[in-house]
Design a protein around this motif. Sequence first.
Motif, mmCIF file in Angstrom:
data_model
loop_
_atom_site.group_PDB
_atom_site.id
_atom_site.type_symbol
_atom_site.label_atom_id
_atom_site.label_comp_id
_atom_site.label_asym_id
_atom_site.label_seq_id
_atom_site.Cartn_x
_atom_site.Cartn_y
_atom_site.Cartn_z
ATOM 1 N N CYS A 106 61.402 36.659 48.147
ATOM 2 C CA CYS A 106 62.166 36.584 49.119
ATOM 3 C C CYS A 106 62.041 38.024 49.922
ATOM 4 O O CYS A 106 62.578 38.759 49.176
ATOM 5 N N CYS A 109 65.670 39.732 50.807
ATOM 6 C CA CYS A 109 66.755 39.967 49.916
ATOM 7 C C CYS A 109 66.397 39.170 48.732
ATOM 8 O O CYS A 109 65.536 39.843 47.849
ATOM 9 N N SER A 110 66.865 38.303 48.378
ATOM 10 C CA SER A 110 66.834 37.748 47.079
ATOM 11 C C SER A 110 67.108 36.195 46.941
ATOM 12 O O SER A 110 67.567 35.644 45.938
ATOM 13 N N CYS A 111 66.821 35.441 47.949
ATOM 14 C CA CYS A 111 67.065 34.040 48.168
ATOM 15 C C CYS A 111 66.275 33.377 47.065
ATOM 16 O O CYS A 111 65.104 33.806 46.642
#
Length: 208
Positions: A106, A109-111
């Motif tokens: 991602c 961000c951090s999906c």
Amino acid sequence: MNDKSGHAHSELPEVALRVRALETILVDKGYVDPAALDAIVETYEIKIGPRNGARVVAKAWTDARFRERLLTNATSAIGELGFGGRQGEHMVAVENTPKQHNLIVCTLCSCYPWPVLGLPPVWYKSPAYRSRAVLDPRGVLAEFGLTLAADTEIRVWDSTAELRYLVVPMRPEKTDGFSEEQLAALVTRDSMIGVGLALSPQFGGEKS
Ligand code: FE
């Protein structure tokens, strides 16, 4: 820790401090129940983890029709096994082949697909991984100890709030006759992100 002025300083990083401050305000104002927050955190830290994804992959390896459904509509196929919900509403499964290896990132961000993999590892959220997975996927894989054949194309999938990906790694050799459970033991978290391969039977699952 105390500095020269005698002020107490927390060892928590700034993000954790801000989260704690927000939680305090929300609880004080009665907007959230702290027990409900704890339950969500515990669910994803302890109860839901990559073993869910491993079961999905093992079923895809042994059941051709499930594999087809998984590759066509991952959200619904994963739902057949009882996994779904928060951060997994729109899933896409991408299958590794000798010609194409899939890698998940991602960049924003951090999906991450919580219902099948649990919470993301720390490195997945790091700026280094997020930028380099796109710019130099082969180099990133090498750092994870994974060297692919030169003619294997690496496809990088950028997760978003709307779409989360699950890599279906290639089934290891010499696993004919393995049960789904034995196969699932060979499926690592990293193999479902694409930074690793499924384990060979001699290193992973116990074939009895
Ligand atoms: Fe994200």
